[in-house]
Design a protein around this motif. Sequence first.
Motif, PDB file in Angstrom:
ATOM      1  N   HIS A 118     -67.372  63.689 -21.888  1.00 61.94           N
ATOM      2  CA  HIS A 118     -67.885  64.821 -21.127  1.00 61.94           C
ATOM      3  C   HIS A 118     -68.987  65.564 -21.877  1.00 61.94           C
ATOM      4  N   GLY A 119     -69.292  65.103 -23.089  1.00 57.00           N
ATOM      5  CA  GLY A 119     -70.348  65.731 -23.843  1.00 57.00           C
ATOM      6  C   GLY A 119     -69.954  67.019 -24.528  1.00 57.00           C
ATOM      7  N   ASN A 120     -68.666  67.280 -24.650  1.00 54.44           N
ATOM      8  CA  ASN A 120     -68.207  68.505 -25.301  1.00 54.44           C
ATOM      9  C   ASN A 120     -68.357  68.406 -26.813  1.00 54.44           C
ATOM     10  N   THR A 121     -68.908  69.449 -27.425  1.00 52.66           N
ATOM     11  CA  THR A 121     -68.975  69.539 -28.872  1.00 52.66           C
ATOM     12  C   THR A 121     -67.718  70.220 -29.393  1.00 52.66           C
ATOM     13  N   CYS A 122     -67.644  70.356 -30.724  1.00 53.30           N
ATOM     14  CA  CYS A 122     -66.454  70.991 -31.293  1.00 53.30           C
ATOM     15  C   CYS A 122     -66.327  72.439 -30.824  1.00 53.30           C
ATOM     16  N   PHE A 123     -67.486  73.124 -30.551  1.00 51.01           N
ATOM     17  CA  PHE A 123     -67.413  74.519 -30.121  1.00 51.01           C
ATOM     18  C   PHE A 123     -66.932  74.641 -28.678  1.00 51.01           C
ATOM     19  N   HIS A 124     -67.203  73.646 -27.841  1.00 52.13           N
ATOM     20  CA  HIS A 124     -66.594  73.633 -26.507  1.00 52.13           C
ATOM     21  C   HIS A 124     -65.069  73.647 -26.632  1.00 52.13           C
TER      22      HIS A 124
ATOM     23  N   LYS B 266     -73.301  70.591 -17.717  1.00 54.04           N
ATOM     24  CA  LYS B 266     -74.193  71.704 -18.012  1.00 54.04           C
ATOM     25  C   LYS B 266     -73.453  72.976 -18.405  1.00 54.04           C
ATOM     26  N   TYR B 267     -72.229  72.853 -18.874  1.00 52.78           N
ATOM     27  CA  TYR B 267     -71.509  73.993 -19.435  1.00 52.78           C
ATOM     28  C   TYR B 267     -71.866  74.105 -20.906  1.00 52.78           C
ATOM     29  N   THR B 268     -72.050  75.300 -21.384  1.00 51.45           N
ATOM     30  CA  THR B 268     -72.210  75.561 -22.813  1.00 51.45           C
ATOM     31  C   THR B 268     -70.961  76.261 -23.316  1.00 51.45           C
ATOM     32  N   PRO B 269     -70.728  76.259 -24.626  1.00 48.43           N
ATOM     33  CA  PRO B 269     -69.584  77.024 -25.142  1.00 48.43           C
ATOM     34  C   PRO B 269     -69.642  78.489 -24.729  1.00 48.43           C
ATOM     35  N   ILE B 270     -70.856  79.042 -24.623  1.00 47.58           N
ATOM     36  CA  ILE B 270     -70.971  80.440 -24.205  1.00 47.58           C
ATOM     37  C   ILE B 270     -70.549  80.584 -22.753  1.00 47.58           C
ATOM     38  N   ASP B 271     -70.930  79.645 -21.890  1.00 48.82           N
ATOM     39  CA  ASP B 271     -70.505  79.695 -20.487  1.00 48.82           C
ATOM     40  C   ASP B 271     -68.981  79.763 -20.398  1.00 48.82           C
ATOM     41  N   ILE B 272     -68.319  78.888 -21.161  1.00 51.04           N
ATOM     42  CA  ILE B 272     -66.860  78.846 -21.117  1.00 51.04           C
ATOM     43  C   ILE B 272     -66.269  80.142 -21.644  1.00 51.04           C
ATOM     44  N   SER B 273     -66.841  80.677 -22.733  1.00 51.87           N
ATOM     45  CA  SER B 273     -66.335  81.927 -23.306  1.00 51.87           C
ATOM     46  C   SER B 273     -66.469  83.072 -22.316  1.00 51.87           C
ATOM     47  N   VAL B 274     -67.625  83.150 -21.636  1.00 49.32           N
ATOM     48  CA  VAL B 274     -67.841  84.205 -20.650  1.00 49.32           C
ATOM     49  C   VAL B 274     -66.871  84.060 -19.495  1.00 49.32           C
ATOM     50  N   TYR B 275     -66.751  82.853 -18.984  1.00 52.13           N
ATOM     51  CA  TYR B 275     -65.881  82.616 -17.836  1.00 52.13           C
ATOM     52  C   TYR B 275     -64.429  82.973 -18.151  1.00 52.13           C
ATOM     53  N   LEU B 276     -64.014  82.706 -19.387  1.00 50.39           N
ATOM     54  CA  LEU B 276     -62.627  82.969 -19.788  1.00 50.39           C
ATOM     55  C   LEU B 276     -62.419  84.395 -20.266  1.00 50.39           C
TER      56      LEU B 276
ATOM     57  N   PRO C 138     -56.881  79.506 -21.400  1.00 55.58           N
ATOM     58  CA  PRO C 138     -58.137  78.765 -21.204  1.00 55.58           C
ATOM     59  C   PRO C 138     -58.208  78.100 -19.842  1.00 55.58           C
ATOM     60  N   VAL C 139     -59.350  78.210 -19.182  1.00 55.65           N
ATOM     61  CA  VAL C 139     -59.552  77.547 -17.899  1.00 55.65           C
ATOM     62  C   VAL C 139     -61.041  77.355 -17.642  1.00 55.65           C
ATOM     63  N   VAL C 140     -61.387  76.180 -17.199  1.00 54.29           N
ATOM     64  CA  VAL C 140     -62.737  75.921 -16.694  1.00 54.29           C
ATOM     65  C   VAL C 140     -62.558  75.121 -15.415  1.00 54.29           C
ATOM     66  N   LEU C 141     -63.007  75.682 -14.297  1.00 48.95           N
ATOM     67  CA  LEU C 141     -62.748  75.066 -13.005  1.00 48.95           C
ATOM     68  C   LEU C 141     -63.943  74.273 -12.516  1.00 48.95           C
ATOM     69  N   LYS C 142     -63.629  73.257 -11.778  1.00 51.97           N
ATOM     70  CA  LYS C 142     -64.677  72.458 -11.137  1.00 51.97           C
ATOM     71  C   LYS C 142     -64.205  72.160  -9.718  1.00 51.97           C
ATOM     72  N   THR C 143     -64.812  72.800  -8.732  1.00 55.45           N
ATOM     73  CA  THR C 143     -64.382  72.631  -7.351  1.00 55.45           C
ATOM     74  C   THR C 143     -65.008  71.387  -6.757  1.00 55.45           C
ATOM     75  N   LYS C 144     -64.593  71.052  -5.549  1.00 60.36           N
ATOM     76  CA  LYS C 144     -65.123  69.861  -4.887  1.00 60.36           C
ATOM     77  C   LYS C 144     -66.625  69.993  -4.646  1.00 60.36           C
ATOM     78  N   ALA C 145     -67.112  71.234  -4.489  1.00 55.65           N
ATOM     79  CA  ALA C 145     -68.543  71.448  -4.299  1.00 55.65           C
ATOM     80  C   ALA C 145     -69.286  71.572  -5.609  1.00 55.65           C
ATOM     81  N   ASP C 146     -68.583  71.263  -6.732  1.00 48.69           N
ATOM     82  CA  ASP C 146     -69.173  71.326  -8.065  1.00 48.69           C
ATOM     83  C   ASP C 146     -69.607  72.752  -8.415  1.00 48.69           C
ATOM     84  N   ASN C 147     -68.841  73.738  -7.932  1.00 52.53           N
ATOM     85  CA  ASN C 147     -69.169  75.133  -8.192  1.00 52.53           C
ATOM     86  C   ASN C 147     -68.347  75.677  -9.329  1.00 52.53           C
ATOM     87  N   ALA C 148     -68.832  76.723  -9.936  1.00 52.85           N
ATOM     88  CA  ALA C 148     -68.059  77.391 -10.975  1.00 52.85           C
ATOM     89  C   ALA C 148     -66.978  78.248 -10.381  1.00 52.85           C
TER      90      ALA C 148
END
Length: 809
Positions: free
Chosen positions: A640-646, A679-689, A734-744
């Motif tokens: 999925h292209g996740n780095t250690c910070f993801h 196209k998620y960044t570690p910052i995106d995930i941190s903000v979302y959570l 922790p949660v990162v969602l991916k809907t059927k419409a590929d929305n956040a």
Amino acid sequence: IDSQSTPNVYNVYKGDDITMELHSDDQQKLVAVKWFKEIDIWTELDIHNEQYSGGVPDVPSLTIKIIKLGNAGKYLCLLIYENGETQKAEFKLRMIPQVKIYKALCEHRKDGTFIRPAICDTIDKHMRENNIVVITGREGTGKSKICLELASRYDEKDYMVLKVDLSENYLIYTDISNALLIIDDQHYTQYSLNAFMKDLSVLPGRNVQVVLTCRNLELKIVRNVPEINKLKSEAFIDINSCLTPEEKEDILRRHMKKNYIAISASYDSTFRDPKILTDLSVKVTLDDGVINVVRATEPWKGFPLSASLFCTVRTFLHLGEKYFTNPPIYLIEELKELYKTAKKESNCMDKINDFCILVYIMNNKDHQLDLNDHNLYSQLSELYQTLFSINIPKTPGSNEAKTKSIEESLHRMNNKYLRFHEGGYEFIHPCMLKAVLMSSESMVPYLLLNGSLNDIIEFVRSNDYTAYTAMEDDLVIKIGEDYHQILCERLVRCAFDDHSLLLHVAQYMYSYWRSSGNNLVNKMFKHIEFILFKSLAVLTGDFLSLENESSSGNSINLKGPVQFSKIIMLVDELTYKGRDPWIYGPGTSHFVILSALVSAAMGRYATNRDQTFTILLEEFQKRMHSKSFAKLLKKPLDIHGNTCFHYLVLFDEMSALKILSVIKNPEIKYIFDTENVEKYTPIDISVYLGKRHILEVLNLSTNYKIKSRNRLKRLAKSGKAEYYHENNKNIDLPVVLKTKADNAAPENVKCEDAEDEQKEVNNESNKDIRIFKRKYSVRKEPYKVKKRNRNDVLCFEDFIINIVVFGDY
């Protein structure tokens, strides 16, 4: 003579005198005394024979002097009185011709550890049908005990039991009847056995049964006896594997009871405690798990003897199930001596042939040698060259000479190391494979490359590993750094091809390589790093030399891609869930530290493994200015292209916060802009959570433009709307969602600046790039929480552990 009364029984040793007492009627005058012996019919004795005394009216009792074998049997005395009345008395002389066998019978009957195996009935049946039965088996399989069991039963049937010594005058056995002759483990000679069986041709007529035992090596001598060779195959009974698992367990438990060994749960068992070797007052306990393993084994020495020694000698007991599965030390020493002799005397082709044939069978995938195999000679020639540096040129007629030489070797080793089975030669026992492996250092590469993981775990140790007993020292192979690379590649292949084997690999390294430092771990993780990035099509950098890269690429062929989740699990298991940080230190590879940081965040080391966590933080801080380490931090670790910070921001915020707070290098902060394939960044995930403290450490107010900050603000609100309403008590999960419409977030979530966000999406879509789409609705209806489907979830609290632990993406 009508004889119906119960006889008086006399047990008498050969060579003794015996008097059969008889009391006559004192009121009547005795006029005649007649003594009879039952041979085929009742026959009157000649009491004038010098062996007898008495048997006359004055002394009616009969004394037999210096009892011989022929004196055994039934006797009857007839007293005739003057008035014509008669008196009758019966006697039975049970001959004990050999004190030793009689005492052995008495001891056998009192032996509480013996069970009568089902094979005894088969042996008795064939002995009655053929008069002779041959019992074959290895040392300790119970041949002598089965003979005693048969002797006990036949003794109760009034058979005379004799143990035959072929070195004596065996003609004495030709003049007996109703007897059981035991020939047990004699050092046979062909002449003595031939002569004995020839003179014993009267077996059927005199009701004489013969039970003969021999080990596998002596079977050929026995079969060469004409009287035996003509027997049906059923008369030859192999008891090497005759015991059922239930019979084995019964034998083991009886020996345990005799030696006061209790049964306990696995966590309470003490048999592995070294104290039992020095302090005999320590009560020994054995768990059911070991018993279940032992009952399924076929030890080299035979199960009855092995079970007895195991429960009697604490050194053996301390080895546990290995005592039953490992080859005996003397067998290993025999093969070592064979190799040394062949190596030292290069002209001794017999020894060279023998050893090369054993190695050939070990290498063969079927562990068998077929003389008709057209590759046999070429493969043996390779072994001559590899093991002994002998090059045998091919000459006319050489194959015939080689065939003869091979057949002679097979003949020498048959029934000793090999057996003929289904058209080919194979090892006589599974222990032979392990013994050959341990016979020479030249076998180490084969063990590491082709041996089973169980064999590697059981036998391969570091040169400086000392935490075992003297007996264990004889049953291990110590290897130096020359073999570390081969071992690493094999362990990596096992660990990542099978989830269950990963745990075994980690436990093996933790148990047996911890004392040698982290060199082997570093080498192993260099291979893991290489194949991970190779599977992800990421440039490998300079962490492997060209030689190692080539080696790893050719020898590590995994069934599938390496999952970073398994790497995290391996780190966790190697450190005993973070309790023992032995693999961390100044010499630890960058990749190990990176994997350990993720493992620490997942396991919340900041709160419950503070010692390990402190070491990791120190190592992380020291490496931040390293260019190679900085490059590694940017590399994707999964498909999925996740780095250690993801990974870090998904887990415990306190652990992640402490890890990020030591970052001093400004360049590393830009790593938080690295996008994964969605196209998620570690910052995106941190903000979302809602990881507010992480964002504070990253100081976003000075590093982000207003437009980007507004986007993150909308993402935070959508994350709260999607997640907080369901988990208002656990907002930090922790949660990162991916809907059927590929929305956040779902389409009907209300958020401000939705139109700006929609324009941003439309502009980026023209570039044909996969981006992180964010679509928000401004509809007035209240937000309804939809039930999530697992397929719509990229990373959710209930599933993140599955992702990390099981690689279940």
